[in-house]
Design a protein around this motif. Structure first.
Motif, PDB file in Angstrom:
ATOM      1  N   SER A  54       0.819  -1.220   0.000  1.00  0.00           N
ATOM      2  CA  SER A  54       0.000   0.000   0.000  1.00  0.00           C
ATOM      3  C   SER A  54       0.850   1.266   0.000  1.00  0.00           C
ATOM      4  O   SER A  54       0.378   2.325  -0.406  1.00  0.00           O
ATOM      5  CB  SER A  54      -0.967   0.006   1.187  1.00  0.00           C
ATOM      6  OG  SER A  54      -0.242  -0.024   2.400  1.00  0.00           O
ATOM      7  N   GLY A  55       2.129   1.169   0.425  1.00  0.00           N
ATOM      8  CA  GLY A  55       2.988   2.345   0.425  1.00  0.00           C
ATOM      9  C   GLY A  55       3.599   2.666  -0.932  1.00  0.00           C
ATOM     10  O   GLY A  55       4.218   3.713  -1.106  1.00  0.00           O
ATOM     11  N   LEU A  56       3.440   1.780  -1.913  1.00  0.00           N
ATOM     12  CA  LEU A  56       3.982   2.052  -3.248  1.00  0.00           C
ATOM     13  C   LEU A  56       3.040   2.991  -3.995  1.00  0.00           C
ATOM     14  O   LEU A  56       1.848   2.705  -4.089  1.00  0.00           O
ATOM     15  CB  LEU A  56       4.086   0.758  -4.066  1.00  0.00           C
ATOM     16  CG  LEU A  56       5.196  -0.240  -3.762  1.00  0.00           C
ATOM     17  CD1 LEU A  56       5.072  -1.421  -4.720  1.00  0.00           C
ATOM     18  CD2 LEU A  56       6.556   0.414  -3.889  1.00  0.00           C
ATOM     19  N   PRO A  57       3.566   4.085  -4.567  1.00  0.00           N
ATOM     20  CA  PRO A  57       2.687   4.970  -5.357  1.00  0.00           C
ATOM     21  C   PRO A  57       1.988   4.206  -6.483  1.00  0.00           C
ATOM     22  O   PRO A  57       0.882   4.564  -6.892  1.00  0.00           O
ATOM     23  CB  PRO A  57       3.645   6.022  -5.922  1.00  0.00           C
ATOM     24  CG  PRO A  57       4.884   5.947  -5.093  1.00  0.00           C
ATOM     25  CD  PRO A  57       4.964   4.556  -4.529  1.00  0.00           C
ATOM     26  N   GLU A  58       2.633   3.137  -6.974  1.00  0.00           N
ATOM     27  CA  GLU A  58       2.081   2.398  -8.129  1.00  0.00           C
ATOM     28  C   GLU A  58       1.234   1.205  -7.679  1.00  0.00           C
ATOM     29  O   GLU A  58       0.995   0.293  -8.470  1.00  0.00           O
ATOM     30  CB  GLU A  58       3.236   1.866  -8.993  1.00  0.00           C
ATOM     31  CG  GLU A  58       4.228   2.898  -9.481  1.00  0.00           C
ATOM     32  CD  GLU A  58       5.376   3.155  -8.512  1.00  0.00           C
ATOM     33  OE1 GLU A  58       5.284   2.717  -7.339  1.00  0.00           O
ATOM     34  OE2 GLU A  58       6.357   3.808  -8.927  1.00  0.00           O
ATOM     35  N   HIS A  59       0.741   1.188  -6.423  1.00  0.00           N
ATOM     36  CA  HIS A  59       0.132  -0.067  -5.925  1.00  0.00           C
ATOM     37  C   HIS A  59      -1.085  -0.512  -6.736  1.00  0.00           C
ATOM     38  O   HIS A  59      -1.381  -1.693  -6.800  1.00  0.00           O
ATOM     39  CB  HIS A  59      -0.189   0.022  -4.427  1.00  0.00           C
ATOM     40  CG  HIS A  59      -1.220   1.026  -4.068  1.00  0.00           C
ATOM     41  ND1 HIS A  59      -2.542   0.704  -4.013  1.00  0.00           N
ATOM     42  CD2 HIS A  59      -1.117   2.340  -3.755  1.00  0.00           C
ATOM     43  CE1 HIS A  59      -3.222   1.781  -3.669  1.00  0.00           C
ATOM     44  NE2 HIS A  59      -2.392   2.790  -3.511  1.00  0.00           N
ATOM     45  N   ASP A  60      -1.757   0.461  -7.399  1.00  0.00           N
ATOM     46  CA  ASP A  60      -2.916   0.075  -8.217  1.00  0.00           C
ATOM     47  C   ASP A  60      -2.517  -0.826  -9.389  1.00  0.00           C
ATOM     48  O   ASP A  60      -3.342  -1.577  -9.907  1.00  0.00           O
ATOM     49  CB  ASP A  60      -3.622   1.312  -8.779  1.00  0.00           C
ATOM     50  CG  ASP A  60      -4.612   1.874  -7.766  1.00  0.00           C
ATOM     51  OD1 ASP A  60      -4.943   1.157  -6.795  1.00  0.00           O
ATOM     52  OD2 ASP A  60      -5.036   3.028  -7.951  1.00  0.00           O
ATOM     53  N   LEU A  79       9.914  -2.772  -8.693  1.00  0.00           N
ATOM     54  CA  LEU A  79       9.261  -1.891  -7.714  1.00  0.00           C
ATOM     55  C   LEU A  79       9.013  -2.612  -6.391  1.00  0.00           C
ATOM     56  O   LEU A  79       9.044  -2.004  -5.322  1.00  0.00           O
ATOM     57  CB  LEU A  79       7.919  -1.373  -8.269  1.00  0.00           C
ATOM     58  CG  LEU A  79       7.969  -0.490  -9.511  1.00  0.00           C
ATOM     59  CD1 LEU A  79       6.560  -0.168  -9.993  1.00  0.00           C
ATOM     60  CD2 LEU A  79       8.741   0.792  -9.221  1.00  0.00           C
ATOM     61  N   VAL A  80       8.757  -3.912  -6.487  1.00  0.00           N
ATOM     62  CA  VAL A  80       8.433  -4.698  -5.286  1.00  0.00           C
ATOM     63  C   VAL A  80       9.698  -5.194  -4.583  1.00  0.00           C
ATOM     64  O   VAL A  80       9.713  -5.386  -3.370  1.00  0.00           O
ATOM     65  CB  VAL A  80       7.558  -5.914  -5.680  1.00  0.00           C
ATOM     66  CG1 VAL A  80       7.252  -6.789  -4.475  1.00  0.00           C
ATOM     67  CG2 VAL A  80       6.278  -5.458  -6.344  1.00  0.00           C
ATOM     68  N   ARG A  81      10.759  -5.392  -5.333  1.00  0.00           N
ATOM     69  CA  ARG A  81      11.978  -6.042  -4.829  1.00  0.00           C
ATOM     70  C   ARG A  81      12.443  -5.495  -3.476  1.00  0.00           C
ATOM     71  O   ARG A  81      12.780  -6.285  -2.590  1.00  0.00           O
ATOM     72  CB  ARG A  81      13.091  -5.905  -5.885  1.00  0.00           C
ATOM     73  CG  ARG A  81      14.366  -6.624  -5.520  1.00  0.00           C
ATOM     74  CD  ARG A  81      14.482  -7.998  -6.087  1.00  0.00           C
ATOM     75  NE  ARG A  81      14.545  -8.043  -7.532  1.00  0.00           N
ATOM     76  CZ  ARG A  81      14.402  -9.178  -8.218  1.00  0.00           C
ATOM     77  NH1 ARG A  81      14.183 -10.318  -7.578  1.00  0.00           N
ATOM     78  NH2 ARG A  81      14.460  -9.167  -9.532  1.00  0.00           N
ATOM     79  N   PRO A  82      12.456  -4.147  -3.284  1.00  0.00           N
ATOM     80  CA  PRO A  82      12.954  -3.642  -1.986  1.00  0.00           C
ATOM     81  C   PRO A  82      12.074  -4.047  -0.802  1.00  0.00           C
ATOM     82  O   PRO A  82      12.509  -3.932   0.344  1.00  0.00           O
ATOM     83  CB  PRO A  82      12.926  -2.118  -2.165  1.00  0.00           C
ATOM     84  CG  PRO A  82      12.837  -1.875  -3.637  1.00  0.00           C
ATOM     85  CD  PRO A  82      12.141  -3.059  -4.227  1.00  0.00           C
ATOM     86  N   LEU A  83      10.863  -4.509  -1.048  1.00  0.00           N
ATOM     87  CA  LEU A  83       9.937  -4.822   0.048  1.00  0.00           C
ATOM     88  C   LEU A  83      10.031  -6.279   0.501  1.00  0.00           C
ATOM     89  O   LEU A  83       9.398  -6.659   1.483  1.00  0.00           O
ATOM     90  CB  LEU A  83       8.491  -4.533  -0.389  1.00  0.00           C
ATOM     91  CG  LEU A  83       8.211  -3.109  -0.869  1.00  0.00           C
ATOM     92  CD1 LEU A  83       6.762  -2.976  -1.320  1.00  0.00           C
ATOM     93  CD2 LEU A  83       8.519  -2.106   0.235  1.00  0.00           C
ATOM     94  N   GLY A  97       0.211  -9.354   0.309  1.00  0.00           N
ATOM     95  CA  GLY A  97      -0.857  -8.770   1.104  1.00  0.00           C
ATOM     96  C   GLY A  97      -1.867  -9.803   1.565  1.00  0.00           C
ATOM     97  O   GLY A  97      -1.792 -10.985   1.214  1.00  0.00           O
ATOM     98  N   PRO A  98      -2.801  -9.332   2.397  1.00  0.00           N
ATOM     99  CA  PRO A  98      -3.737 -10.269   3.025  1.00  0.00           C
ATOM    100  C   PRO A  98      -4.687 -10.920   2.029  1.00  0.00           C
ATOM    101  O   PRO A  98      -4.955 -10.388   0.953  1.00  0.00           O
ATOM    102  CB  PRO A  98      -4.508  -9.383   4.004  1.00  0.00           C
ATOM    103  CG  PRO A  98      -4.378  -8.003   3.466  1.00  0.00           C
ATOM    104  CD  PRO A  98      -3.047  -7.930   2.790  1.00  0.00           C
TER     105      PRO A  98
END
Ligand SMILES: [Zn+2]
Length: 240
Positions: A54-60, A79-83, A97-98
């Protein structure tokens, strides 16, 4: 030598409880349309319910399941790799995510969604933690129940680790695609685990090259049976 067991759903326990469960994870990497091997595909079983996009600007861009050309898939993956932890492979179709969805009826200690996601009542997970089992990460779900006083179901995030041994694959089985890493393999009748690749620090994991297979150690099996946590069957797999 450690012993390992393939987990599956216990049909008798399922029939006894008779629940309904339908859901999917909140975010996902798209599938890929690969220019090298020509396949359009996404994986199943690479799920990270503890990872919050949810913290990624591109989450949509991670909400709608769809195939993308490899370059676009690779852009989204970076974009996801750092998470996620550094050793995570993130194939097409990896989810985050849930679990969001609907549930109704009565649940046992352990339940499956689609024979792939493992759900556990909080009390059951706490009892397994008290037994000292390693690598059981319970994640909250966003399931909507129809009844009052629903159970608290957590989804286990089960790390993909270890591999099937090449001896249980058909002879001459092609190697993974060099671009998209697709490794197409039918469920072997007699799975064999590649001993050298199996984790020594986890009591529950998925196979990295066959993530729909969930594997428990002998310690895991013994604890589940001793605590009489219903919902699982165990089949011992040979290692080589
Ligand atoms: Zn490919």
């Amino acid at each position: 030598m450690s012993r390992f067991f393939l987990l599956d759903e216990d049909k008798a326990a399922m029939a006894k409880h008779g629940n309904e469960l339908d859901g999917s994870h909140k975010w996902r990497l798209p599938g890929v349309r690969c220019h090298s091997c020509g396949a359009t595909w996404g994986t199943v079983g690479h799920d990270y319910p503890s990872v919050d996009l949810s913290g990624l600007p591109e989450h949509d861009e991670f909400k709608r399941p769809r195939p993308e050309p490899f370059a676009e898939f690779a852009r989204l993956r970076e974009l996801v790799r750092p998470l996620v932890p550094p050793d995570v492979s993130l194939p097409p179709g990896t989810t985050f995510g849930p679990l969001v969805g609907r549930a109704s009826g009565s649940f046992g200690a352990i339940d499956w969604l689609g024979r792939i996601c493992l759900l556990m009542r909080r009390e059951a997970l706490e009892r397994l933690h008290a037994e000292g089992l390693r690598g059981l990460l319970g994640c909250r779900t966003e399931l909507r129940f129809r009844q009052k006083a629903p159970p608290e179901l957590l989804e286990l995030q089960v790390a993909p680790r270890g591999r099937l041994h090449p001896d249980c694959m058909p002879p001459g089985h092609p190697p993974p695609c060099p671009t998209c890493d697709r490794f197409s393999l039918r469920w072997p009748d007699e799975p064999i685990l590649d001993a050298a690749t199996l984790p020594t620090d986890l009591d529950l994991f998925r196979l990295g090259n066959f993530a729909t297979m969930v594997i428990g150690t002998e310690r895991f099996k013994d604890a589940v049976l001793r605590l009489e946590l219903d919902g699982l069957t165990f089949r011992e797999l040979p290692t080589r």
